[in-house]
Design an enzyme around this catalytic site. Structure first.
Site, PDB file in Angstrom:
ATOM      1  N   ARG A 240      11.099  -1.691  -1.177  1.00 22.18           N
ATOM      2  CA  ARG A 240      12.542  -1.781  -1.026  1.00 22.18           C
ATOM      3  C   ARG A 240      13.115  -2.301  -2.336  1.00 22.18           C
ATOM      4  O   ARG A 240      12.489  -3.120  -3.012  1.00 22.18           O
ATOM      5  CB  ARG A 240      12.927  -2.744   0.114  1.00 22.18           C
ATOM      6  CG  ARG A 240      12.747  -2.195   1.519  1.00 22.18           C
ATOM      7  CD  ARG A 240      13.737  -1.062   1.833  1.00 22.18           C
ATOM      8  NE  ARG A 240      13.626  -0.576   3.195  1.00 22.18           N
ATOM      9  CZ  ARG A 240      12.869   0.459   3.570  1.00 22.18           C
ATOM     10  NH1 ARG A 240      12.150   1.122   2.686  1.00 22.18           N
ATOM     11  NH2 ARG A 240      12.849   0.838   4.844  1.00 22.18           N
ATOM     12  N   GLU A 269      21.181   0.966  -3.091  1.00 23.42           N
ATOM     13  CA  GLU A 269      21.167   2.421  -2.971  1.00 23.42           C
ATOM     14  C   GLU A 269      22.221   2.906  -1.977  1.00 23.42           C
ATOM     15  O   GLU A 269      22.526   2.194  -1.006  1.00 23.42           O
ATOM     16  CB  GLU A 269      19.761   2.912  -2.575  1.00 23.42           C
ATOM     17  CG  GLU A 269      19.217   2.354  -1.297  1.00 23.42           C
ATOM     18  CD  GLU A 269      17.755   2.796  -1.084  1.00 23.42           C
ATOM     19  OE1 GLU A 269      16.906   2.520  -1.954  1.00 23.42           O
ATOM     20  OE2 GLU A 269      17.507   3.418  -0.042  1.00 23.42           O
ATOM     21  N   HIS A 287      14.859   7.631  -2.659  1.00 21.44           N
ATOM     22  CA  HIS A 287      14.265   7.088  -1.425  1.00 21.44           C
ATOM     23  C   HIS A 287      13.663   8.222  -0.577  1.00 21.44           C
ATOM     24  O   HIS A 287      14.098   8.479   0.552  1.00 21.44           O
ATOM     25  CB  HIS A 287      15.306   6.301  -0.623  1.00 21.44           C
ATOM     26  CG  HIS A 287      14.698   5.360   0.376  1.00 21.44           C
ATOM     27  ND1 HIS A 287      15.286   4.167   0.758  1.00 21.44           N
ATOM     28  CD2 HIS A 287      13.539   5.429   1.076  1.00 21.44           C
ATOM     29  CE1 HIS A 287      14.516   3.568   1.647  1.00 21.44           C
ATOM     30  NE2 HIS A 287      13.444   4.309   1.857  1.00 21.44           N
TER      31      HIS A 287
END
Ligand code: DGY
Length: 329
Positions: A240, A269, A287
């Site tokens: 993360r 993000e 991602h």
């Protein structure tokens, strides 16, 4: 008896919706608009169930506005978006999707490692932009993968998948640091050696992050940690974004503190730190580590299994483990 009401926060596969419609009155955001906190709370209203994604923040403010909520099934193995303490205080069950994405995510972690160390992004851009004019002896010279030392931070399922690929596929020496140490048999099978954080940072030629994000791991990779890495090292983050201090990373990449970074996740993000965007020695991906079609479908079905199981039997299949705050993925 009326069916329980379910909100699916973001678009999912039609076959999964079909399964859920047999058990729930479904409101699905198939338009796939990103709902902010107010929109999410408004749309969830007095529904009893939510199928969320990693971008949906489930905190006390939302729970207070949606007191009928009984279960939140997160379509992700990570659950940093869920305030577990607030959910548990209100008796809301949290589930996630472990296991089904391990190999796909480890594949991607390794792809990103290779792309980063071997300068794949730079090479591709150079050819596309017409900048490739001649061969030179040190042109696009990167770092070797085979025979180097792979450091894994967070030795959960995904970390083990990355370690296995490194050790068995590329003859890498694997060292790792994790909240929980593997059994001697598991260490021998990889093989991987448990080391302290200092040794991990000091010795790794390539450091792959696969640990969960929590208050305890926030900015674990900060300026101090980066300064302890080898100047030729690469850093890969498939965990993360919050685990890395992005401003410090930009500085380390600019100054040659480390050689390169491959990032699939970002602190804010989908926004990306502008300093990263302008650096050549960073590979940036959106991602997507778990994004094979088969795996995303498995994840969505597992989230559905959790919702259906909870209302049919009172038990969810893969609840977030307790205590979960720093459990590795
Ligand atoms: C996960 O499952 O946690 C992936 O990062 C997708 O959000």
């Amino acid at each position: 008896m009326p069916k329980p009401r379910l909100l699916i926060a973001r678009a999912v596969f039609p076959e999964v919706i079909q399964r859920l419609e047999a058990c729930f009155e479904v409101d699905s955001n198939q338009a796939d608009t990103v709902l902010d906190a107010t929109q999410l709370a408004g749309r969830l209203g007095d529904k009893q169930a939510l199928l969320s994604t990693a971008g949906d923040v489930i905190d006390e403010a939302l729970l207070a506005r949606c007191p009928s909520l009984r279960i939140c099934a997160n379509l992700a193995v990570g659950f940093g978006n869920l305030d577990l303490a607030a959910m548990s205080a209100r008796g809301v069950v949290a589930t996630h999707t472990p296991g089904v994405l391990t190999e796909t995510t480890a594949d991607f972690g390794f792809a990103l490692l290779m792309a980063t160390a071997r300068r794949l992004g730079e090479g591709e851009r150079c050819v596309r932009e017409g900048q490739w004019t001649k061969w030179s002896v040190d042109f696009m010279a990167g770092q070797d993968i085979h025979g180097s030392t792979l450091g894994v931070l967070g030795m959960g399922r995904i970390g083990q998948g990355v370690a296995r690929r490194g050790a068995h596929g590329f003859g890498m020496r694997v060292i790792y640091h994790s909240r929980t140490r593997l059994s001697p048999a598991d260490e021998a099978a990889l093989p991987a050696r448990f080391v302290g954080m200092d040794e991990l940072l000091r010795e790794a030629d390539h450091l792959v992050l696969t640990l969960a994000h929590s208050a305890a791991t926030h900015h674990l990779i900060d300026a101090r940690a980066l300064a302890r890495m080898k100047p030729g090292a690469t850093l890969v983050n498939i965990a993360r974004g919050g685990v890395v201090d992005e401003a410090a990373l930009v500085e380390a990449l600019r100054s040659g503190g480390i050689a390169a970074a491959g990032l699939d996740v970002f602190e804010h993000e989908p926004a990306v730190h502008p300093g990263l965007l302008s650096l050549p020695n960073v590979v940036l991906t959106p991602h997507m580590a778990s994004a094979s079609r088969a795996t995303r479908l498995r994840m969505a079905h597992l989230a559905a299994d959790n919702l259906i199981g909870f209302f049919e039997t009172g038990r969810a299949l893969t609840p977030v483990p307790a205590p979960a705050l720093s459990a590795p993925a």
